[in-house]
Design a protein around this motif. Structure first.
Motif, PDB file in Angstrom:
ATOM      1  N   ASP A   1       0.825  -1.207   0.000  1.00  0.00           N
ATOM      2  CA  ASP A   1       0.000   0.000   0.000  1.00  0.00           C
ATOM      3  C   ASP A   1       0.861   1.260   0.000  1.00  0.00           C
ATOM      4  O   ASP A   1       0.558   2.228  -0.702  1.00  0.00           O
ATOM      5  CB  ASP A   1      -0.942   0.015   1.205  1.00  0.00           C
ATOM      6  CG  ASP A   1      -1.984  -1.103   1.161  1.00  0.00           C
ATOM      7  OD1 ASP A   1      -2.167  -1.735   0.104  1.00  0.00           O
ATOM      8  OD2 ASP A   1      -2.606  -1.333   2.223  1.00  0.00           O
ATOM      9  N   ALA A   2       1.936   1.245   0.777  1.00  0.00           N
ATOM     10  CA  ALA A   2       2.839   2.401   0.820  1.00  0.00           C
ATOM     11  C   ALA A   2       3.506   2.611  -0.536  1.00  0.00           C
ATOM     12  O   ALA A   2       3.640   3.745  -1.012  1.00  0.00           O
ATOM     13  CB  ALA A   2       3.887   2.218   1.910  1.00  0.00           C
ATOM     14  N   LEU A   3       3.906   1.527  -1.189  1.00  0.00           N
ATOM     15  CA  LEU A   3       4.526   1.652  -2.505  1.00  0.00           C
ATOM     16  C   LEU A   3       3.547   2.204  -3.534  1.00  0.00           C
ATOM     17  O   LEU A   3       3.921   3.023  -4.378  1.00  0.00           O
ATOM     18  CB  LEU A   3       5.074   0.292  -2.961  1.00  0.00           C
ATOM     19  CG  LEU A   3       6.316  -0.190  -2.219  1.00  0.00           C
ATOM     20  CD1 LEU A   3       6.608  -1.646  -2.575  1.00  0.00           C
ATOM     21  CD2 LEU A   3       7.508   0.695  -2.533  1.00  0.00           C
ATOM     22  N   GLN A   4       2.299   1.764  -3.469  1.00  0.00           N
ATOM     23  CA  GLN A   4       1.291   2.300  -4.388  1.00  0.00           C
ATOM     24  C   GLN A   4       1.140   3.803  -4.185  1.00  0.00           C
ATOM     25  O   GLN A   4       1.072   4.569  -5.155  1.00  0.00           O
ATOM     26  CB  GLN A   4      -0.045   1.590  -4.192  1.00  0.00           C
ATOM     27  CG  GLN A   4      -0.019   0.169  -4.672  1.00  0.00           C
ATOM     28  CD  GLN A   4      -1.219  -0.636  -4.217  1.00  0.00           C
ATOM     29  OE1 GLN A   4      -1.909  -0.284  -3.281  1.00  0.00           O
ATOM     30  NE2 GLN A   4      -1.445  -1.753  -4.882  1.00  0.00           N
ATOM     31  N   GLU A   5       1.099   4.215  -2.944  1.00  0.00           N
ATOM     32  CA  GLU A   5       0.968   5.641  -2.627  1.00  0.00           C
ATOM     33  C   GLU A   5       2.179   6.429  -3.136  1.00  0.00           C
ATOM     34  O   GLU A   5       2.038   7.463  -3.772  1.00  0.00           O
ATOM     35  CB  GLU A   5       0.808   5.816  -1.109  1.00  0.00           C
ATOM     36  CG  GLU A   5       0.680   7.237  -0.663  1.00  0.00           C
ATOM     37  CD  GLU A   5      -0.625   7.908  -1.066  1.00  0.00           C
ATOM     38  OE1 GLU A   5      -0.640   9.147  -1.113  1.00  0.00           O
ATOM     39  OE2 GLU A   5      -1.619   7.218  -1.344  1.00  0.00           O
ATOM     40  N   HIS A   6       3.367   5.915  -2.871  1.00  0.00           N
ATOM     41  CA  HIS A   6       4.581   6.628  -3.297  1.00  0.00           C
ATOM     42  C   HIS A   6       4.740   6.617  -4.818  1.00  0.00           C
ATOM     43  O   HIS A   6       5.244   7.585  -5.382  1.00  0.00           O
ATOM     44  CB  HIS A   6       5.817   6.032  -2.622  1.00  0.00           C
ATOM     45  CG  HIS A   6       5.951   6.463  -1.202  1.00  0.00           C
ATOM     46  ND1 HIS A   6       6.494   7.667  -0.825  1.00  0.00           N
ATOM     47  CD2 HIS A   6       5.577   5.851  -0.052  1.00  0.00           C
ATOM     48  CE1 HIS A   6       6.469   7.779   0.487  1.00  0.00           C
ATOM     49  NE2 HIS A   6       5.910   6.685   0.980  1.00  0.00           N
ATOM     50  N   ALA A   7       4.319   5.555  -5.468  1.00  0.00           N
ATOM     51  CA  ALA A   7       4.428   5.482  -6.923  1.00  0.00           C
ATOM     52  C   ALA A   7       3.604   6.571  -7.601  1.00  0.00           C
ATOM     53  O   ALA A   7       3.958   7.058  -8.669  1.00  0.00           O
ATOM     54  CB  ALA A   7       3.989   4.106  -7.418  1.00  0.00           C
ATOM     55  N   LEU A   8       2.522   6.964  -6.956  1.00  0.00           N
ATOM     56  CA  LEU A   8       1.632   7.956  -7.560  1.00  0.00           C
ATOM     57  C   LEU A   8       1.784   9.360  -6.993  1.00  0.00           C
ATOM     58  O   LEU A   8       1.523  10.338  -7.689  1.00  0.00           O
ATOM     59  CB  LEU A   8       0.170   7.519  -7.387  1.00  0.00           C
ATOM     60  CG  LEU A   8      -0.222   6.234  -8.101  1.00  0.00           C
ATOM     61  CD1 LEU A   8      -1.648   5.854  -7.754  1.00  0.00           C
ATOM     62  CD2 LEU A   8      -0.051   6.386  -9.613  1.00  0.00           C
ATOM     63  N   ARG A   9       2.194   9.471  -5.732  1.00  0.00           N
ATOM     64  CA  ARG A   9       2.081  10.772  -5.085  1.00  0.00           C
ATOM     65  C   ARG A   9       3.341  11.334  -4.446  1.00  0.00           C
ATOM     66  O   ARG A   9       3.315  12.435  -3.938  1.00  0.00           O
ATOM     67  CB  ARG A   9       0.971  10.714  -4.043  1.00  0.00           C
ATOM     68  CG  ARG A   9      -0.395  10.574  -4.693  1.00  0.00           C
ATOM     69  CD  ARG A   9      -1.511  10.313  -3.705  1.00  0.00           C
ATOM     70  NE  ARG A   9      -2.756  10.014  -4.390  1.00  0.00           N
ATOM     71  CZ  ARG A   9      -3.042   8.898  -5.026  1.00  0.00           C
ATOM     72  NH1 ARG A   9      -2.163   7.946  -5.087  1.00  0.00           N
ATOM     73  NH2 ARG A   9      -4.203   8.705  -5.615  1.00  0.00           N
ATOM     74  N   ASP A  10       4.431  10.586  -4.450  1.00  0.00           N
ATOM     75  CA  ASP A  10       5.631  11.123  -3.831  1.00  0.00           C
ATOM     76  C   ASP A  10       6.106  12.334  -4.620  1.00  0.00           C
ATOM     77  O   ASP A  10       5.989  12.367  -5.851  1.00  0.00           O
ATOM     78  CB  ASP A  10       6.742  10.065  -3.771  1.00  0.00           C
ATOM     79  CG  ASP A  10       7.820  10.435  -2.784  1.00  0.00           C
ATOM     80  OD1 ASP A  10       7.766   9.921  -1.646  1.00  0.00           O
ATOM     81  OD2 ASP A  10       8.693  11.259  -3.125  1.00  0.00           O
TER      82      ASP A  10
ATOM     83  N   ALA B   1       9.452   3.150  -6.602  1.00  0.00           N
ATOM     84  CA  ALA B   1       8.271   2.490  -6.037  1.00  0.00           C
ATOM     85  C   ALA B   1       7.521   1.707  -7.108  1.00  0.00           C
ATOM     86  O   ALA B   1       7.038   0.593  -6.857  1.00  0.00           O
ATOM     87  CB  ALA B   1       7.355   3.516  -5.372  1.00  0.00           C
ATOM     88  N   MET B   2       7.452   2.251  -8.304  1.00  0.00           N
ATOM     89  CA  MET B   2       6.770   1.538  -9.400  1.00  0.00           C
ATOM     90  C   MET B   2       7.426   0.195  -9.690  1.00  0.00           C
ATOM     91  O   MET B   2       6.748  -0.820  -9.828  1.00  0.00           O
ATOM     92  CB  MET B   2       6.841   2.364 -10.693  1.00  0.00           C
ATOM     93  CG  MET B   2       5.918   3.488 -10.793  1.00  0.00           C
ATOM     94  SD  MET B   2       6.041   4.288 -12.407  1.00  0.00           S
ATOM     95  CE  MET B   2       7.717   4.019 -12.910  1.00  0.00           C
ATOM     96  N   TRP B   3       8.760   0.205  -9.790  1.00  0.00           N
ATOM     97  CA  TRP B   3       9.451  -1.040 -10.125  1.00  0.00           C
ATOM     98  C   TRP B   3       9.392  -2.039  -8.984  1.00  0.00           C
ATOM     99  O   TRP B   3       9.306  -3.245  -9.223  1.00  0.00           O
ATOM    100  CB  TRP B   3      10.889  -0.760 -10.579  1.00  0.00           C
ATOM    101  CG  TRP B   3      10.895  -0.210 -11.967  1.00  0.00           C
ATOM    102  CD1 TRP B   3      11.153   1.079 -12.335  1.00  0.00           C
ATOM    103  CD2 TRP B   3      10.568  -0.913 -13.165  1.00  0.00           C
ATOM    104  NE1 TRP B   3      11.015   1.205 -13.705  1.00  0.00           N
ATOM    105  CE2 TRP B   3      10.665   0.004 -14.233  1.00  0.00           C
ATOM    106  CE3 TRP B   3      10.207  -2.213 -13.438  1.00  0.00           C
ATOM    107  CZ2 TRP B   3      10.420  -0.362 -15.557  1.00  0.00           C
ATOM    108  CZ3 TRP B   3       9.963  -2.585 -14.759  1.00  0.00           C
ATOM    109  CH2 TRP B   3      10.067  -1.660 -15.796  1.00  0.00           C
TER     110      TRP B   3
END
Length: 100
Positions: free
Chosen positions: A31-40, A49-51
């Motif tokens: 969940d944290a990676l999904q958030e960072h992939a889109l919003r960091d 985060a995407m990879w």
């Protein structure tokens, strides 16, 4: 480590903490990676985060959705391009095929 991954002001520290945390392979880190992939705020953190999502959670339906959203809407052309490549990688992994 979790605090550093989510709140540290230094993007390099956030990215490294996310990498270490990803080894736990929990729903919380996904969940944290999904958030960072889109919003960091950092392009490097979004890219990393995407990879991590692509190779750590390829079969999770939200991984593909997250990557597709990044490919379509990330403000960075480089991140959009990497996200499109990550989408292809996830699709190949899920299909059991080879990478393009």
């Amino acid at each position: 480590m979790h605090d550093r991954a989510t709140t540290d002001q230094d993007p390099d520290v956030r990215l490294e903490a996310l990498r270490l945390w990803a080894a736990e392979a929990t729903d919380e880190v996904r969940d944290a990676l999904q958030e960072h992939a889109l919003r960091d705020e950092s392009e490097d953190v979004r890219h990393g985060a995407m990879w991590m999502l692509a190779f750590g959670w390829p079969a999770d339906p939200l991984t593909l959705v997250t990557l597709q959203e990044a490919a379509a809407a990330d403000p960075s052309e480089g991140v959009r391009s990497a996200a499109a490549q990550a989408v292809e990688a996830v699709e190949a992994i899920v299909a059991g095929g080879e990478f393009p």
